[in-house]
Design a protein around this motif. Structure first.
Motif, short mmCIF file in Angstrom:
data_model
loop_
_atom_site.label_atom_id
_atom_site.label_comp_id
_atom_site.label_asym_id
_atom_site.label_seq_id
_atom_site.Cartn_x
_atom_site.Cartn_y
_atom_site.Cartn_z
N PRO A 436 -59.77 17.16 -139.82
CA PRO A 436 -60.64 18.18 -140.69
C PRO A 436 -60.89 17.12 -141.82
O PRO A 436 -59.96 16.74 -143.22
N ILE A 437 -61.99 17.36 -142.52
CA ILE A 437 -62.77 17.05 -143.73
C ILE A 437 -63.34 17.35 -144.94
O ILE A 437 -64.17 18.35 -143.87
N TRP A 443 -66.01 9.27 -144.15
CA TRP A 443 -64.82 8.49 -142.76
C TRP A 443 -65.31 6.83 -142.58
O TRP A 443 -66.58 6.56 -143.53
N GLU A 444 -64.85 6.61 -142.58
CA GLU A 444 -64.77 5.08 -141.99
C GLU A 444 -66.20 4.56 -140.48
O GLU A 444 -65.58 5.25 -139.79
N PHE A 445 -66.63 4.04 -141.34
CA PHE A 445 -68.21 3.93 -140.01
C PHE A 445 -67.91 2.86 -139.44
O PHE A 445 -67.28 1.79 -139.80
N GLY A 446 -67.73 3.65 -138.02
CA GLY A 446 -66.78 2.32 -137.07
C GLY A 446 -65.60 1.78 -136.59
O GLY A 446 -65.09 1.68 -135.20
N LYS A 447 -64.70 2.64 -137.22
CA LYS A 447 -63.45 2.81 -137.10
C LYS A 447 -63.38 4.56 -136.57
O LYS A 447 -62.01 4.29 -135.99
N HIS A 448 -63.46 5.74 -137.15
CA HIS A 448 -63.69 6.88 -136.98
C HIS A 448 -64.00 7.65 -135.74
O HIS A 448 -65.03 6.86 -136.05
N GLN A 457 -70.21 25.66 -130.62
CA GLN A 457 -70.81 24.37 -130.30
C GLN A 457 -69.60 23.59 -131.03
O GLN A 457 -69.52 23.69 -131.49
N GLN A 458 -69.84 22.47 -129.99
CA GLN A 458 -69.04 21.37 -131.05
C GLN A 458 -69.59 19.71 -130.01
O GLN A 458 -69.73 20.00 -129.25
N ALA A 459 -69.05 18.83 -130.54
CA ALA A 459 -69.84 17.65 -129.75
C ALA A 459 -69.34 16.34 -130.59
O ALA A 459 -68.71 16.42 -131.54
N THR A 460 -69.12 15.50 -130.25
CA THR A 460 -68.39 14.55 -130.82
C THR A 460 -69.63 13.17 -129.88
O THR A 460 -69.64 12.80 -129.46
N PHE A 461 -68.30 12.04 -130.87
CA PHE A 461 -69.27 10.32 -130.51
C PHE A 461 -67.50 10.40 -131.11
O PHE A 461 -67.05 9.91 -131.37
N LEU A 462 -68.03 8.82 -129.94
CA LEU A 462 -65.96 7.83 -130.16
C LEU A 462 -66.71 6.66 -131.06
O LEU A 462 -67.55 6.68 -131.75
N PRO A 463 -65.54 6.14 -132.07
CA PRO A 463 -65.83 5.46 -132.59
C PRO A 463 -67.24 4.64 -132.37
O PRO A 463 -67.94 4.51 -133.51
N GLN A 464 -66.82 4.13 -131.00
CA GLN A 464 -67.73 2.67 -131.04
C GLN A 464 -68.92 3.09 -130.79
O GLN A 464 -69.94 2.16 -130.61
N VAL A 465 -69.50 4.38 -130.68
CA VAL A 465 -70.79 4.87 -130.63
C VAL A 465 -71.75 4.60 -131.94
O VAL A 465 -73.15 4.17 -132.21
N LEU A 498 -64.56 17.34 -138.05
CA LEU A 498 -63.25 16.41 -138.23
C LEU A 498 -63.34 14.76 -137.20
O LEU A 498 -64.53 14.63 -137.00
N ILE A 499 -62.60 14.04 -138.08
CA ILE A 499 -62.60 13.18 -137.57
C ILE A 499 -61.32 12.36 -136.83
O ILE A 499 -60.04 12.95 -136.99
N TYR A 500 -61.31 10.97 -136.32
CA TYR A 500 -60.15 10.31 -135.42
C TYR A 500 -60.27 8.93 -135.12
O TYR A 500 -61.47 8.73 -135.25
N SER A 501 -59.05 8.53 -134.99
CA SER A 501 -58.90 6.61 -135.03
C SER A 501 -59.40 7.00 -133.27
O SER A 501 -58.32 8.16 -132.97
N ALA A 502 -59.40 5.78 -132.64
CA ALA A 502 -59.66 5.63 -130.66
C ALA A 502 -58.71 3.71 -130.70
O ALA A 502 -59.31 2.93 -131.46
N GLN A 503 -57.53 3.94 -129.63
CA GLN A 503 -57.03 3.12 -129.54
C GLN A 503 -58.18 2.47 -127.92
O GLN A 503 -58.06 3.58 -127.21
N VAL A 504 -59.75 1.60 -128.09
CA VAL A 504 -60.40 1.69 -126.90
C VAL A 504 -60.33 0.59 -126.32
O VAL A 504 -59.73 -0.44 -127.13
#
Length: 514
Positions: A436-437, A443-448, A457-465, A498-504
């Motif tokens: 959480p932040i 957070w870093e746009f395009g990385k997180h 209620q919750q939703a997410t967008f992956l970093p590449q979105v 919340l933020i996270y990184s991903a290996q795509v």
């Protein structure tokens, strides 16, 4: 004149008193949950209901032989004409036993979606046989946690709790009720909810998990086989029941994901399995299907009754089992290739109507309980994307399950068909641990990747979105809308970001995830 004024004042006071009494009566009336399905699922007339339930219990007593005092039951919740015989066998095992408290874990069939458990602020639940008092102290303790709330719509017309009450009234007599309707639960909610329930339990507590088993037929959207239907339904049910009897909660969930078995009370079952002490043993005391009644299996629901006993009753909580967490490591090229191969085999199998292939890998880097999203793209366009942030399975198994989910259960699309397979590209996003932040823009746009969460209620967008948006604010607002919130809710202190990184990685680069 003075007398007239005094009389008028007295009349006014009398009217006010009657109004107060009326309001008090209304408030008292409002504190009782009235039956919603009497006359539909079971008789509405008390004498008829009492006679029917008593007959089920007498018939059940001759079929169930259980050693010791039961601590928990799994019981179906259909109309009595269908599942009453099965319920009668289960409740016959507790008839005449003394329990101070009964916790019923039921299913949200008709209410608004929510996360956690619904507990109404009422004094009693009414049936044609009388009122069942609520254990208000226990309910108040549970509602102190964010996992429990009112969620009134979940109970307004719900039958899966109500149908158990006449059986409990006839079998036990006096007891207090902890009535819980469960909504959606994340993988890590089961242990948390079980720990909370343990706080209000003692040796005189009975737990009832309400569930029917497989719902088969096109009306239920589940007809994976057309030959030997009765045999295959039982085979499907018994696979789940075997895992329940082994008290293997994660294995039970994995089985449902792999087979698609339509067991409505999966959450009550998982919470119960988390609650049971290590030495608890289960016994299947009744099993049949609604199709057996009419010898017609085009549409059929299965009913099973399971009784759990344990030496020392509830005793100590089950020992915590060490569980691997997510790994904060990059997957090697060899590991990526194996995961993509698993995803491709899974996609081909489920599109053909088959179960997920069994796979076992020993690679250390593929054992983490990392979150995973599997994205399917067809001709450069999204064809399905579903993920799991907190899986209970190793990474390689999670990839297979999420491929199945993306192919068959993304509500935005029809299930993937075999003819499409050659045009579909698979992309896998392995998520690193989320955090959480405090500042929603930190957070870093395009990385997180981002998660917005507010209650259920919750939703997410992956970093590449990020490529679809110009700013962080725009991406956060869209994520809020995806979760069913107002666009600006990410600014509200009650909303967690919340933020996270991903290996795509994927079969082909630059697939467009959403």
């Amino acid at each position: 004149m003075v007398w007239l004024l005094d009389s008028a004042a007295a009349l006014l006071l009398l009217c006010l008193a009657m109004l107060v009494v009326g309001e008090s009566a209304s408030a008292e009336e409002a504190s009782v949950r009235d039956p919603a399905v009497a006359g539909q699922f079971y008789p509405a007339e008390a004498a008829e209901l009492k006679k029917q339930v008593a007959a089920f219990l007498v018939a059940g007593a001759g079929k169930a032989k259980v050693e010791g005092k039961p601590i928990a039951l799994i019981v179906p919740h259909a109309g009595y004409a269908y599942s009453g015989r099965c319920a009668g066998v289960a409740y016959a095992t507790v008839k005449g036993q003394a329990y101070k408290r009964v916790i019923v874990l039921a299913v949200n069939h008709r209410g608004m979606p929510f996360r956690g458990g619904s507990i109404l602020s009422v004094d009693a639940y009414r049936t044609p046989l009388g009122n069942v008092p609520v254990d208000k102290a226990a309910c108040a303790t549970l509602r102190e946690s964010e996992l429990f709330g009112e969620h009134a719509s979940a109970q307004r017309m719900e039958h899966s709790l109500e149908v158990h009450l006449p059986f409990l009234q006839e079998a036990l007599g006096a007891f207090q009720l902890v009535p819980i309707v469960l909504g959606d639960l994340a993988d890590d909610d089961y242990a948390a909810m079980a720990a909370l329930l343990r706080k209000v339990m003692d040796q005189d507590t009975l737990v009832v998990a309400s569930t029917d088993f497989t719902h088969y037929g096109r009306n239920f959207g589940f007809a994976p086989f057309e030959d030997k239907v009765r045999e295959n339904i039982e085979k499907l049910d018994k696979g789940a029941i075997d895992l329940i009897l082994r008290r293997d909660g994660p294995g039970f969930s994995k089985y449902l994901a792999r087979t698609g078995a339509t067991i409505c009370g999966r959450c009550p079952i998982r919470v119960l399995l988390q609650l049971l002490p290590d030495k608890a043993t289960g016994q299947l005391v009744s099993y049949y299907t609604s199709g057996d009644e009419a010898n017609d299996y085009r549409h059929s629901v299965s009913y099973g009754a399971i009784v759990f006993t344990a030496p020392g009753q509830w005793g100590e909580p089950p020992a915590a089992k060490p569980v691997a967490g997510p790994l904060d490591v990059q997957i090697s090229e060899a590991g990526q290739k194996k995961l993509l191969e698993i995803a491709r085999r899974a996609l081909e199998a489920v599109a053909a109507g088959k179960d997920l292939p069994e796979t076992r890998l020993d690679d250390a880097e593929l054992q983490g309980r990392n979150g995973v999203f599997v994205t399917l793209n067809k001709d450069g366009q999204l064809r399905g994307c579903i993920g799991n942030f907190r899986p209970e399975t190793p990474l390689y198994e999670t990839v297979a399950v999420q491929t199945q989910q993306s192919a068959l259960r993304d509500p935005r699309f029809q299930p993937v068909q075999p003819a499409e397979l050659k045009d579909i590209e698979i992309e896998i996003s392995v998520l690193m641990p989320e955090k959480p932040i405090k500042d929603p823009l930190d957070w870093e746009f395009g990385k997180h990747g981002i998660i917005v969460r507010r209650g259920w209620q919750q939703a997410t967008f992956l970093p590449q979105v990020a490529e679809h948006f110009k700013t962080k604010e725009e991406m956060l607002s869209a994520c809020c809308r995806k979760a069913g919130m107002l666009s600006a809710m990410w600014r509200d202190p009650e909303t967690t970001v919340l933020i996270y990184s991903a290996q795509v990685f994927g079969e082909k680069p630059a697939a467009k995830a959403r």
